[in-house]
Design an enzyme around this catalytic site. Sequence first.
Site, PDB file in Angstrom:
ATOM      1  N   LYS A 186       0.697  -1.195   0.006  1.00 36.93           N
ATOM      2  CA  LYS A 186      -0.026  -0.034  -0.057  1.00 36.93           C
ATOM      3  C   LYS A 186       0.813   1.164  -0.187  1.00 36.93           C
ATOM      4  O   LYS A 186       1.888   1.176   0.675  1.00 36.93           O
ATOM      5  CB  LYS A 186      -0.838  -0.034   1.146  1.00 36.93           C
ATOM      6  CG  LYS A 186      -1.505   1.208   1.350  1.00 36.93           C
ATOM      7  CD  LYS A 186      -1.717   1.825   2.958  1.00 36.93           C
ATOM      8  CE  LYS A 186      -0.461   2.695   2.948  1.00 36.93           C
ATOM      9  NZ  LYS A 186      -0.421   3.224   4.507  1.00 36.93           N
ATOM     10  N   SER A 232      -9.893 -18.901  14.667  1.00 36.58           N
ATOM     11  CA  SER A 232     -10.412 -20.369  14.693  1.00 36.58           C
ATOM     12  C   SER A 232      -9.968 -20.788  13.250  1.00 36.58           C
ATOM     13  O   SER A 232      -9.031 -19.883  12.395  1.00 36.58           O
ATOM     14  CB  SER A 232     -11.999 -20.349  14.421  1.00 36.58           C
ATOM     15  OG  SER A 232     -12.348 -19.702  13.632  1.00 36.58           O
ATOM     16  N   GLU A 277      -1.989  -5.405  13.492  1.00 29.57           N
ATOM     17  CA  GLU A 277      -1.459  -3.663  13.469  1.00 29.57           C
ATOM     18  C   GLU A 277      -1.545  -3.133  14.869  1.00 29.57           C
ATOM     19  O   GLU A 277      -0.645  -2.546  14.981  1.00 29.57           O
ATOM     20  CB  GLU A 277      -2.736  -2.911  12.461  1.00 29.57           C
ATOM     21  CG  GLU A 277      -2.473  -3.243  10.968  1.00 29.57           C
ATOM     22  CD  GLU A 277      -1.207  -2.630  10.500  1.00 29.57           C
ATOM     23  OE1 GLU A 277      -1.243  -1.358  10.233  1.00 29.57           O
ATOM     24  OE2 GLU A 277      -0.221  -2.947  10.045  1.00 29.57           O
ATOM     25  N   ASP A 337      -4.031   0.443   6.438  1.00 32.79           N
ATOM     26  CA  ASP A 337      -3.154  -0.413   5.887  1.00 32.79           C
ATOM     27  C   ASP A 337      -4.179  -1.906   5.729  1.00 32.79           C
ATOM     28  O   ASP A 337      -3.923  -2.396   4.629  1.00 32.79           O
ATOM     29  CB  ASP A 337      -2.042  -0.695   6.775  1.00 32.79           C
ATOM     30  CG  ASP A 337      -1.076   0.406   6.369  1.00 32.79           C
ATOM     31  OD1 ASP A 337      -1.453   1.550   5.970  1.00 32.79           O
ATOM     32  OD2 ASP A 337       0.258   0.180   7.188  1.00 32.79           O
TER      33      ASP A 337
END
Length: 349
Positions: free
Chosen positions: A13, A125, A146, A157
């Site tokens: 990004k 999970s 993050e 992001d």
Amino acid sequence: MWERSLVLSAPGKVILHGEHAVVHGKVALAVALDLRTFLRLRPCGEGRVCVRLPGVGVVRSWDTLRLQALRRGFAGKRWEEETAARSPSVEQLDTLKEFAGISAGASAPESLATLAFLYMCLAISAKYGWTEEELTLINSWAFQGERVIHGNPSGVDNAVATWGGALRYQSGKITPLKRVPMLRILLTNTKVPRSTKVLVASVKEKILKFPAIMNPVLDSIDAISQECQSVLEAMPANPSPEYYPVLEELFDINQHHLNVIGVGHPSLDRLCRVTASHGLHSKLTGAGGGGCGITLLRSDTSPLAVEAAKRDLCACGFECWETSIGAPGVTLHSSSSLNAEVLHALSES
């Protein structure tokens, strides 16, 4: 037992427009890059969970039974109660640091990456999928990673990595752009280190010192982001070359604004001069003060011109990659869809 390997990827990004102004409530545009991080998951018959993160030099493994015991006895509560909406607690992270042998104040990328992996390994999970609901879940858990690494992230992001394309961000609200062209760019790393925290603080100080001067600059950056959004959303329906001069001017104007607010750097000025000598337009991306810059490539920019620009940028000591914006988000791959270079890299990891 899980019997087959899975290969997934997510895009990188950059911020196209709105750096620093976004901190003060203005619009920022974040776009996904077709530079991807790949993840291979495969069964291991050794009774261990192994992780290899070659980008940050992590090679670790843990006994499965020890991980299961940690999960069962974790601070007296069940990991099954964890959700992607709840922030990791300080107690949880401290326990994982002790388990992994990470010092309390460690901030190195390899330590934080290991911590984020362990947290999500125990909390998530085994269910996965690609419906909108499941993408929302992926995004939520990516945001948790993050949080482990950055503490109080914006959420941009992980959102770009999950959905791809381009996103508009303003005052905590993230909105995907309706349509995004796959524009070609050069991404250049000046290799000049900088502190985002220090740069953000310096911009704030300048705004407080000269509000009548700085606030109009932030308003102008906001207008650039919104104008760019309009152009990007119009291009897929009408891919006319006339849009490129507009995008180039927006790059130039925003780069000057970013210098005005004090986040430029001689290395970024040099990057802009080098690409300008090849008829190309560049701007910094992200925090500034060094770091990375992006260069717009027109649809008719010749391969020879691109290679010449890359050669001159590398001669400055920079790293340079040709890529495109508007890349797809998180993707589950089949072996047949991966090129030989990616398959080789995965086999080595």
